[in-house]
Structures are given as C-alpha cells and as structure tokens.
Scaffold this motif. Structure first.
Motif, PDB file in Angstrom:
ATOM      1  N   ASP A 218      43.381  69.311 149.874  1.00 22.11           N
ATOM      2  CA  ASP A 218      43.591  69.499 151.303  1.00 22.11           C
ATOM      3  C   ASP A 218      44.531  68.428 151.853  1.00 22.11           C
ATOM      4  N   ALA A 219      44.360  67.189 151.371  1.00 21.98           N
ATOM      5  CA  ALA A 219      45.225  66.090 151.807  1.00 21.98           C
ATOM      6  C   ALA A 219      46.676  66.331 151.392  1.00 21.98           C
ATOM      7  N   LEU A 220      46.870  66.786 150.159  1.00 20.78           N
ATOM      8  CA  LEU A 220      48.220  67.064 149.677  1.00 20.78           C
ATOM      9  C   LEU A 220      48.853  68.213 150.455  1.00 20.78           C
ATOM     10  N   ASN A 221      48.022  69.158 150.872  1.00 18.36           N
ATOM     11  CA  ASN A 221      48.509  70.242 151.716  1.00 18.36           C
ATOM     12  C   ASN A 221      48.983  69.690 153.056  1.00 18.36           C
ATOM     13  N   MET A 222      48.232  68.694 153.590  1.00 21.13           N
ATOM     14  CA  MET A 222      48.643  68.036 154.836  1.00 21.13           C
ATOM     15  C   MET A 222      49.983  67.321 154.652  1.00 21.13           C
ATOM     16  N   ARG A 223      50.162  66.702 153.481  1.00 21.77           N
ATOM     17  CA  ARG A 223      51.417  66.000 153.213  1.00 21.77           C
ATOM     18  C   ARG A 223      52.591  66.976 153.246  1.00 21.77           C
ATOM     19  N   ASN A 224      52.402  68.145 152.670  1.00 24.21           N
ATOM     20  CA  ASN A 224      53.464  69.156 152.703  1.00 24.21           C
ATOM     21  C   ASN A 224      53.701  69.663 154.123  1.00 24.21           C
ATOM     22  N   ASP A 225      52.640  69.661 154.944  1.00 25.95           N
ATOM     23  CA  ASP A 225      52.792  70.082 156.336  1.00 25.95           C
ATOM     24  C   ASP A 225      53.692  69.129 157.115  1.00 25.95           C
ATOM     25  N   ILE A 226      53.707  67.871 156.695  1.00 26.44           N
ATOM     26  CA  ILE A 226      54.600  66.894 157.334  1.00 26.44           C
ATOM     27  C   ILE A 226      56.053  67.345 157.162  1.00 26.44           C
ATOM     28  N   PHE A 227      56.398  67.726 155.920  1.00 26.68           N
ATOM     29  CA  PHE A 227      57.768  68.182 155.645  1.00 26.68           C
ATOM     30  C   PHE A 227      58.062  69.512 156.339  1.00 26.68           C
ATOM     31  N   THR A 228      57.016  70.341 156.454  1.00 23.61           N
ATOM     32  CA  THR A 228      57.179  71.622 157.146  1.00 23.61           C
ATOM     33  C   THR A 228      57.547  71.395 158.616  1.00 23.61           C
ATOM     34  N   SER A 229      56.753  70.565 159.282  1.00 21.26           N
ATOM     35  CA  SER A 229      57.021  70.282 160.701  1.00 21.26           C
ATOM     36  C   SER A 229      58.346  69.539 160.876  1.00 21.26           C
ATOM     37  N   LEU A 230      58.670  68.686 159.916  1.00 21.63           N
ATOM     38  CA  LEU A 230      59.945  67.969 159.967  1.00 21.63           C
ATOM     39  C   LEU A 230      61.118  68.935 159.833  1.00 21.63           C
ATOM     40  N   ALA A 231      60.943  69.958 158.969  1.00 22.75           N
ATOM     41  CA  ALA A 231      61.983  70.974 158.798  1.00 22.75           C
ATOM     42  C   ALA A 231      62.184  71.760 160.093  1.00 22.75           C
ATOM     43  N   VAL A 232      61.070  72.074 160.761  1.00 23.44           N
ATOM     44  CA  VAL A 232      61.152  72.778 162.043  1.00 23.44           C
ATOM     45  C   VAL A 232      61.886  71.909 163.067  1.00 23.44           C
ATOM     46  N   PHE A 233      61.546  70.641 163.094  1.00 26.88           N
ATOM     47  CA  PHE A 233      62.183  69.714 164.038  1.00 26.88           C
ATOM     48  C   PHE A 233      63.696  69.661 163.821  1.00 26.88           C
ATOM     49  N   ILE A 234      64.091  69.516 162.551  1.00 30.29           N
ATOM     50  CA  ILE A 234      65.526  69.430 162.237  1.00 30.29           C
ATOM     51  C   ILE A 234      66.233  70.744 162.578  1.00 30.29           C
ATOM     52  N   GLY A 235      65.583  71.872 162.250  1.00 33.28           N
ATOM     53  CA  GLY A 235      66.180  73.179 162.522  1.00 33.28           C
ATOM     54  C   GLY A 235      66.390  73.427 164.009  1.00 33.28           C
ATOM     55  N   ILE A 236      65.372  73.102 164.803  1.00 38.14           N
ATOM     56  CA  ILE A 236      65.491  73.296 166.252  1.00 38.14           C
ATOM     57  C   ILE A 236      66.498  72.330 166.850  1.00 38.14           C
ATOM     58  N   LEU A 237      66.587  71.140 166.265  1.00 35.81           N
ATOM     59  CA  LEU A 237      67.578  70.166 166.723  1.00 35.81           C
ATOM     60  C   LEU A 237      68.996  70.703 166.488  1.00 35.81           C
ATOM     61  N   ILE A 238      69.191  71.327 165.331  1.00 37.74           N
ATOM     62  CA  ILE A 238      70.494  71.942 165.031  1.00 37.74           C
ATOM     63  C   ILE A 238      70.788  73.065 166.031  1.00 37.74           C
TER      64      ILE A 238
ATOM     65  N   TRP B  32      60.836  71.644 174.135  1.00 38.50           N
ATOM     66  CA  TRP B  32      59.379  71.719 173.983  1.00 38.50           C
ATOM     67  C   TRP B  32      59.004  71.922 172.513  1.00 38.50           C
ATOM     68  N   VAL B  33      59.784  72.740 171.833  1.00 42.40           N
ATOM     69  CA  VAL B  33      59.545  72.974 170.404  1.00 42.40           C
ATOM     70  C   VAL B  33      59.756  71.681 169.614  1.00 42.40           C
ATOM     71  N   LEU B  34      60.813  70.953 169.972  1.00 42.55           N
ATOM     72  CA  LEU B  34      61.087  69.665 169.309  1.00 42.55           C
ATOM     73  C   LEU B  34      59.931  68.691 169.509  1.00 42.55           C
ATOM     74  N   LEU B  35      59.397  68.654 170.727  1.00 45.94           N
ATOM     75  CA  LEU B  35      58.296  67.745 171.040  1.00 45.94           C
ATOM     76  C   LEU B  35      57.041  68.092 170.227  1.00 45.94           C
ATOM     77  N   VAL B  36      56.723  69.381 170.149  1.00 41.71           N
ATOM     78  CA  VAL B  36      55.540  69.821 169.397  1.00 41.71           C
ATOM     79  C   VAL B  36      55.703  69.527 167.910  1.00 41.71           C
ATOM     80  N   ALA B  37      56.908  69.773 167.380  1.00 36.82           N
ATOM     81  CA  ALA B  37      57.164  69.492 165.964  1.00 36.82           C
ATOM     82  C   ALA B  37      57.015  68.005 165.671  1.00 36.82           C
ATOM     83  N   ALA B  38      57.489  67.157 166.586  1.00 36.77           N
ATOM     84  CA  ALA B  38      57.376  65.709 166.406  1.00 36.77           C
ATOM     85  C   ALA B  38      55.912  65.273 166.444  1.00 36.77           C
ATOM     86  N   ILE B  39      55.149  65.819 167.368  1.00 38.13           N
ATOM     87  CA  ILE B  39      53.713  65.518 167.461  1.00 38.13           C
ATOM     88  C   ILE B  39      53.006  65.942 166.178  1.00 38.13           C
ATOM     89  N   SER B  40      53.397  67.110 165.654  1.00 35.47           N
ATOM     90  CA  SER B  40      52.798  67.624 164.425  1.00 35.47           C
ATOM     91  C   SER B  40      53.053  66.702 163.237  1.00 35.47           C
TER      92      SER B  40
END
Length: 318
Positions: free
Chosen positions: A156-176, A122-130
C-alpha cells in the motif's frame, strides 16, 4: 536481530495506519472529483479514481491485519498470516481494474475531441496538495509496514509512492496546458496515469504470486542467516535441504543437518533446540522451525531444498 512487537501492538498500529490512509485519501478523492467535474479535467478525475482505490486498499489492509493476527487453529495449523498476501492479491486486481477504467475514458476523450479545461489553476493547486499528502502517507505507511512486517502495508505504501508521480504528472501536464493551451494534453496525461496504475497493479500481482508459491525474493537474508549460524557450531556439518516459507509477516523454516553418528538422541535434541533458539532470536518473526538430523557423510537423492553452494549461487554471493 530484528525488532519484534506483540500481536496487540501490531494490530493497533495497523488499525491506526489504515484509518489515517482512509481519511487522507477520502479527502483527496472528494477534492479531485469536485475540481475535476468543475474544471472538466479528465487527468485530475483519473487521479481521483486512483485515489479512490487507495481508500479500498486501506479498508482491506485493516481487515487483513485483523485476520492475520488470529492464532492458529485446527482448520489453519499454519496460522492466518497469509490473509495479508491474499489481500495484496485482491488489491492488485482492484488497481488493474482502476487503470483499465482510466485508460478507456482517456482514449474515448482523446478520440471524441477534447474540451478545454476551466480554471486550470485550481487543478494545479489540487495536484500540488496531492503530491504533498501522498508523500506524507507513503512515508507513514512504509514506516508502519516495516515495523509490523506487513506485505500488504508495504504494498500500500509503494502504491502511495507511485501516486506521488501520478499527481506530479498531472501537475506538469496541466502546467503545460496553462501556458500552451494544447487541448489534447489532458487526455494524454490521463493515459500516462493509467499506465502508471497498470504498472503498480502488475508488480503487486507478480510479487504476491511469488509469495503464494513460497518463492518470495526477500528470503535471501534468512537462507544466508541459517548457513551462517550453522557454521558457528563445530558439531554441525553440511546444512542442506533448506526451505523457507513466508506466510504473511511470519516465516516457517525446515532444513537438514549432519552430526556425529555416535551422538545420542538426547544430545542431538539439545543441539537442535539451541540452534532453533538462536535462529528465532535473530529473527523473532520466524514462527516455526523443523530440523532433521542425519549422520556425517549421509548421502541421499534429495530433490528439494537448498544447500550452502546453491544459496550462494542463487543470491549472488561468492
């Protein structure tokens, strides 16, 4: 020549963009907090805290856009455009505070012993959606920010861009975690998220500080444009003491030029009017220009402003 939009259109675009950001981030934040609480994942909760700050930033950009569109008055003769710069400064502080909260929680969780994550899929799914939604919001807000020339929207847009990497990091971490079951990986990812948040906040703070001190890095094109346009006039020599001030989404210019000492005032006024008109046509966001006229070969001990040589040197052009 830059595209120019009216204050009314600018206000409507800013309003629409802010509401899209508020709705999108509100849905994501609720989803992340819900899954974070149910799964026990601190990483997705940290990501949710980061997303919650985006809701606040969207509200602030909405307020800033409304204030900045107000015309100049006796109390604010330069206008209200710098409301956007002040807003971006506030955003940077909010982002830094959010980063601090995430970092403290992650370290406490790491030191006190880590709980396992329930339902990591479920965490992986939410991170992917994010990742997907944040990418769409980043592109949308950046497009609006550039169109209305808004520093707060672009930030604000650049902050959103960094949020992409944030959610991607969460996705990779939970996948591990899903494949290895390492208990502390969730806290480590949360700490990594906090570092990303800190980085964004510091960059925003430094950039707005530069603008508030009239030293925005993006002014190089305008300085060079002044030189290039002045070079087109045979009657003008040595444009110097050039100063450009960015105020929100508009610019204020002042500089000195040298002309034939025999030129009468009426001719000089006609020349500067023509020069000012051409500069404003090149960039309609230039709100006001002050041009001081001097005779050829005038020598003064001028402490402030830039000339052709210093502009070429400062902006790395030979």
């Amino acid at each position: 020549m830059k595209d120019f939009i009216s204050s009314e259109e600018r206000g409507e675009l800013a309003k629409k963009g802010s509401y899209v950001g508020i709705i999108g981030n509100l849905m994501l934040a609720l989803l992340k907090f819900s899954i974070g609480i149910l799964s026990g994942s601190l990483a997705i909760i940290a990501d949710g805290i980061d997303t919650s700050t985006d809701i606040i930033t969207s509200f602030l950009t909405l307020i800033a856009a409304k204030i900045s569109n107000k015309p100049a008055d006796f109390s604010h003769p330069y206008g209200h455009e710098r409301a956007e710069t002040i807003t971006t400064k506030i955003l940077s502080i909010i982002v830094l505070f959010a980063g601090y909260q995430v970092l403290v929680s992650a370290i406490k969780n790491l030191l006190s012993g880590n709980k396992t994550i329930e339902n990591p899929l479920w965490v992986l799914l939410v991170a992917a959606i994010s990742v997907i939604i944040k990418y769409l919001l980043y592109n949308y807000k950046l497009k609006i920010g550039k169109k209305i020339n808004s520093s707060s929207f672009i930030a604000d847009a650049l902050n959103m861009r960094n949020d992409i990497f944030t959610s991607l990091a969460v996705f990779i971490g939970i996948l591990i975690f899903y494949f290895t079951g390492i208990p502390w990986i969730d806290s480590v990812i949360a700490i990594f998220v906090s570092i990303i948040i800190f980085k964004v906040g510091i960059e925003m703070f430094i950039e707005t500080s530069d603008e508030l001190m009239d030293g925005s890095k993006e002014l190089g094109d305008i300085y060079k444009m002044i030189i290039n346009i002045c070079d087109e006039y045979s009657e003008i020599q040595n444009p110097h003491k050039i100063r450009v001030r960015k105020s929100g989404f508009v610019y204020f210019l002042e500089f000195h030029i040298e002309v034939n000492p025999n030129m009468i005032i009426k001719e000089a006024n006609k020349l500067t009017f023509k020069l000012e008109k051409e500069i404003k046509e090149y960039n309609p966001y230039i709100k006001d220009i002050i041009i001081h006229v001097e005779p050829f070969g005038n020598i003064e001990n001028e402490e402030f402003g830039l000339d052709k040589d210093s502009i070429n040197k400062l902006f790395n052009e030979k």
